[in-house]
Write a protein that holds these residues in place. Structure first.
Motif, mmCIF file in Angstrom:
data_model
loop_
_atom_site.group_PDB
_atom_site.id
_atom_site.type_symbol
_atom_site.label_atom_id
_atom_site.label_comp_id
_atom_site.label_asym_id
_atom_site.label_seq_id
_atom_site.Cartn_x
_atom_site.Cartn_y
_atom_site.Cartn_z
ATOM 1 N N GLN A 181 5.037 10.908 5.292
ATOM 2 C CA GLN A 181 3.894 10.605 4.430
ATOM 3 C C GLN A 181 3.168 9.367 4.921
ATOM 4 O OE1 GLN A 181 6.000 10.466 0.614
ATOM 5 N NE2 GLN A 181 4.312 11.691 -0.128
ATOM 6 N N ALA A 182 3.947 8.400 5.385
ATOM 7 C CA ALA A 182 3.323 7.133 5.768
ATOM 8 C C ALA A 182 2.721 7.174 7.157
ATOM 9 C CB ALA A 182 4.357 6.017 5.691
ATOM 10 N N GLY A 183 2.798 8.293 7.816
ATOM 11 C CA GLY A 183 2.118 8.385 9.104
ATOM 12 C C GLY A 183 3.040 8.368 10.294
ATOM 13 N N PHE B 122 5.940 5.720 -4.293
ATOM 14 C CA PHE B 122 6.332 5.678 -2.892
ATOM 15 C C PHE B 122 7.000 4.353 -2.563
ATOM 16 C CE2 PHE B 122 5.988 7.271 1.327
ATOM 17 C CZ PHE B 122 5.851 6.158 2.130
ATOM 18 N N LEU C 12 1.682 3.610 1.314
ATOM 19 C CA LEU C 12 0.492 4.456 1.241
ATOM 20 C C LEU C 12 -0.557 3.775 0.382
ATOM 21 C CD1 LEU C 12 1.968 7.977 0.646
ATOM 22 C CD2 LEU C 12 1.055 7.039 2.742
ATOM 23 N N TYR C 13 -1.771 3.887 0.866
ATOM 24 C CA TYR C 13 -2.878 3.282 0.137
ATOM 25 C C TYR C 13 -3.719 4.384 -0.459
ATOM 26 C CZ TYR C 13 -7.151 0.595 -0.578
ATOM 27 O OH TYR C 13 -8.245 -0.001 -1.103
ATOM 28 N N ASP C 14 -4.013 4.260 -1.726
ATOM 29 C CA ASP C 14 -4.815 5.279 -2.382
ATOM 30 C C ASP C 14 -6.256 4.772 -2.487
ATOM 31 O OD1 ASP C 14 -5.681 7.376 -3.799
ATOM 32 O OD2 ASP C 14 -4.182 7.231 -5.381
ATOM 33 N N THR D 132 9.611 10.251 3.587
ATOM 34 C CA THR D 132 8.697 9.171 3.263
ATOM 35 C C THR D 132 7.955 8.718 4.509
ATOM 36 O OG1 THR D 132 10.513 7.630 3.497
ATOM 37 C CG2 THR D 132 9.954 8.303 1.280
ATOM 38 N N GLU E 2 6.141 0.620 5.847
ATOM 39 C CA GLU E 2 4.769 1.056 5.568
ATOM 40 C C GLU E 2 4.628 1.511 4.128
ATOM 41 O OE1 GLU E 2 6.430 2.101 9.462
ATOM 42 O OE2 GLU E 2 6.759 3.063 7.523
ATOM 43 N N LEU F 193 -1.934 0.539 -4.173
ATOM 44 C CA LEU F 193 -0.871 1.122 -3.371
ATOM 45 C C LEU F 193 -0.102 2.142 -4.209
ATOM 46 C CD1 LEU F 193 0.354 -2.158 -1.741
ATOM 47 C CD2 LEU F 193 -0.978 -0.379 -0.683
ATOM 48 N N ASP F 194 0.381 3.134 -3.530
ATOM 49 C CA ASP F 194 1.114 4.204 -4.190
ATOM 50 C C ASP F 194 2.441 3.679 -4.720
ATOM 51 O OD1 ASP F 194 1.590 7.623 -3.104
ATOM 52 O OD2 ASP F 194 2.269 6.566 -4.898
ATOM 53 N N HIS G 277 2.713 -0.042 13.545
ATOM 54 C CA HIS G 277 2.130 0.790 12.488
ATOM 55 C C HIS G 277 0.648 0.999 12.743
ATOM 56 C CE1 HIS G 277 1.352 1.228 7.874
ATOM 57 N NE2 HIS G 277 1.304 2.375 8.493
#
Lengths: 315, 352
Positions: B127-129, A90, A78-80, B124, A76, A86-87, A24
């Motif tokens: 979105q996460a890359g 999601f 998502l970070y806001d 998803t 993984e 964290l989202d 990641h």
């Protein structure tokens, strides 16, 4: 931050999680820093383009049985950056997806990359507490340090400590062991050492297998040597005597021999005999096959039906 | 030192190329170039050449995920999808994920909810890359080798019509554990009616009797691709460090215990094949001047059986060697101690 956890939970980490987090991080980092189009552009500058080191976030999932927490997988998140959290939708979506495929796994905590746990991480940690009352925080340090001997992964738990009269949650480090299943071990081995992937001759396979065992035994030997050296030092008086260490070493030694009973010997010999039997059968098959080929060749060469009583010359 | 000479000879014999330690700049394979991929999709160089893709590069992560998923299925076939990109004549697999489908021999395609899952998951991920697209599917053949069955071939031909570029990967987790090395194969099918000009040389593998017909009928309709693996510099570093904790698992693994059923199955399968071969041999005895081709086939069948039996034996012997080594390491203390003192074994103290 305190240095050792007192919750009494044992943690087991699977290598898949480590490779996941590393992938990641590498992905996000390389998307941020596109590779130079031509190699000359880098040398002209004389200086390497600044590599940004992003922080990635994600969730770890696994199983908790009693006091043992086993971390199997991760994904993984998502970070806001505006809300420093964290989202949430999601996370829930992803959790649903993973539940379909791995119904036994629960969310155990979250992970991130970086060199040390920070204060802002506590915010994220608290947010996860409604899913799991005591989440884990797995931190991977992505900087490659060739002198490093230890795995740069640390697991933190949160504990309520009273500091200056105010109860606060702080991170405490916990120890963990690496746990694996046989298939995982083989594939990690395969990728790490790039063993010859094709069948090769029997000799190559044997060499590969024995090399693996040999390296493991070498490690065991070196570790024992270190212990031995330390103990000798203690005996001489160079190193202060540590009773707890001595107790551990003594109990370790008393564990040998590992198994000692009639039944074990019987089972072991039976297994041995079974393997020898298989070898015998294989030898038999091999012999009969060779015999068969020989007889066929003989029949072809000395063809009795074409000429009476004679033998045809063969070249 | 003759050990280094031995190592060099071994390396030379097996064409081991020492790969240089990848430095951070070589992690460029992880970069996803959207524009280049779109251009490649439009050009479609594979439409004209049915043998276009020749190599597959699988990332360490994808391999690990696929093997763990395949093993977790036990004896049930599982399947999943792979994400990645293309690079000239190579397909690069960056990641893999499992699908919630239970495989049986009769299931042709993933069902509707699996499609939903796939769409959700891809969204998803983007979105996460994780920007790559789905480039293939993988499934497991627990215990019966890496090849495409009839259903698999038709599925893959369908995929190759509508979802190019697409790759099929088969993993055998049982044989992986038994042999101590990863059993994996990557395939692409030829379109209907196309006959390959040259016979691709594929590695021989033993197929159980009940599947051998299925294998034989379709084996000419697809070709295998070469598989190589890659990992990032961080992966390299972490895996090296992992060894410090991992050697314990290597020593403590006991392949003999885990795979008893599989080995028993293999041996009974061999016995059946032997019977068949024997019947064929008996028939040929009638005509002494039988056509030489028939004789060749029987010989090669017996030779195949010999090779299979050798393979099973080798695996068993390896497992036994590990057991014996462990026994010597950890159990033979007693023999030297017994001569010293008469004490019976003390019970181990509780750890401090």
């Amino acid at each position: 931050m305190a240095s050792s956890s007192s919750s009494g939970l044992t943690f087991k980490l699977h290598p898949l999680v480590i490779v996941n987090i590393s992938d990641h991080y590498t992905r996000v980092k390389s998307q941020m820093n596109p590779p130079p189009v031509t190699s000359t552009s880098a040398t002209v500058n004389g200086v390497e383009p600044l590599q940004q080191a992003p922080r990635v976030y994600g969730c770890v999932i696994g199983v908790q049985r009693g006091r043992t927490v086993e971390i199997f997988n991760s994904f993984e998140l998502l970070y806001d950056p505006s809300t420093h959290s964290l989202d949430r939708p999601f996370l829930e979506k992803k959790q649903e997806l993973y539940k379909k495929v791995f119904p036994h796994f629960y969310i155990l905590g979250w992970y991130s990359t970086g060199s040390d746990a920070q204060e802002s991480d506590m915010h994220i940690h608290k947010a996860l507490m409604d899913i799991n009352e005591s989440p884990l925080y797995v931190l991977l340090n992505p900087t490659i340090n060739p002198a490093q001997k230890d795995l740069p992964v640390t697991i933190y738990e949160s504990e309520l400590h009273v500091i200056d009269g105010i109860p606060q949650l702080i991170f405490v480090r916990s120890s963990y062991t690496i746990e694996t299943v046989e298939a995982e071990r083989i594939s990690v081995d395969h990728v790490a050492h790039l063993k010859p992937s094709d069948g090769g001759s029997a000799a190559t396979q044997l060499a590969a297998h024995l090399t693996g065992i040999h390296s493991a035994i070498k490690m065991l030997n070196s570790r024992i040597r270190v212990l031995h050296h330390h103990l000798v030092g203690m005996q001489k008086g160079d190193v202060p005597c540590e009773n707890s260490l001595l107790r551990q070493v003594s109990s370790l030694l008393r564990r040998l021999p590992a198994i000692e009973s009639e039944k074990f010997q019987d089972d072991f010999l039976m297994e041995y005999n079974d393997t020898l039997l298989i070898t015998y059968l294989a030898m038999f098959t091999n012999c009969s096959s060779t015999m068969n080929e020989l007889v066929d060749k003989f029949n072809t060469a000395y063809d009795r039906h074409s000429r009476r009583g004679g033998r045809t010359a063969f070249i | 030192m003759d050990s280094s000479i031995a190592q060099k000879t071994w390396e030379l014999e097996n064409n081991i190329l020492t790969v240089e330690k990848p430095d951070p700049s070589s992690d460029s394979i992880f970069y996803y170039d959207e524009a280049a991929q779109a251009k490649f999709q439009q050009e479609k160089p594979w439409a004209n050449d049915h043998h276009y893709f020749k190599r597959v590069k699988i990332s360490a992560l994808a391999l690990l995920k696929m093997v763990v998923h395949a093993r977790s299925g036990g004896t049930i076939e599982v399947m999943g999808l792979m994400q990645g990109k293309t690079d000239g004549d190579a397909i690069i697999v960056m990641d893999a994920f499992a699908l919630p489908v239970e495989g049986t021999e009769t299931r042709v395609n993933a069902q509707a909810d699996a499609y939903e899952y796939m769409v959700d998951y891809s969204q998803t991920n983007k979105q996460a890359g994780r920007l790559e697209n789905v480039v293939g599917w993988y499934h497991s053949h627990p215990g019966y080798g890496c090849w495409l069955s009839g259903i698999d071939v038709s599925t893959q031909m369908l995929n190759q019509q509508f979802q190019e570029p697409f790759l099929a990967v088969v993993i055998d987790p049982t044989r992986t554990v038994s042999a101590g090395k990863v059993e994996i194969g990557a395939f692409r099918t030829y379109p209907e009616g196309y006959k390959p000009t040259d016979d691709p040389i594929s590695e021989y593998q033993t197929i159980p009797l009940n599947k051998i017909e299925d294998f034989g009928v379709h084996c000419k309709q697809y070709y295998p691709l070469d598989i190589t693996y890659f990992k990032s510099s961080l992966d390299c570093h972490l895996l090296d460090l992992l060894w410090n904790k991992y050697w314990v698992n290597t020593l403590s693994s006991s392949p003999l215990l885990g795979n008893g059923d599989y080995v028993a199955g293999q041996i009974s399968d061999l016995a059946e094949k032997l019977e068949q071969a024997e019947n064929q041999l008996a028939h040929s005895r009638i005509g002494p001047l039988g056509p030489p081709r028939k004789k060749l086939q029987e010989e090669s069948q017996l030779a195949k059986i010999t090779r299979d039996s050798a393979k099973i034996t080798v695996e068993q012997v390896h497992g036994l060697m590990s057991q014996v080594i462990k026994d010597i390491l950890f159990n033979s203390v007693r023999q030297s101690n017994r001569s010293h003192n008469e004490q019976s074994g003390p019970e181990p103290m509780v750890e401090a």
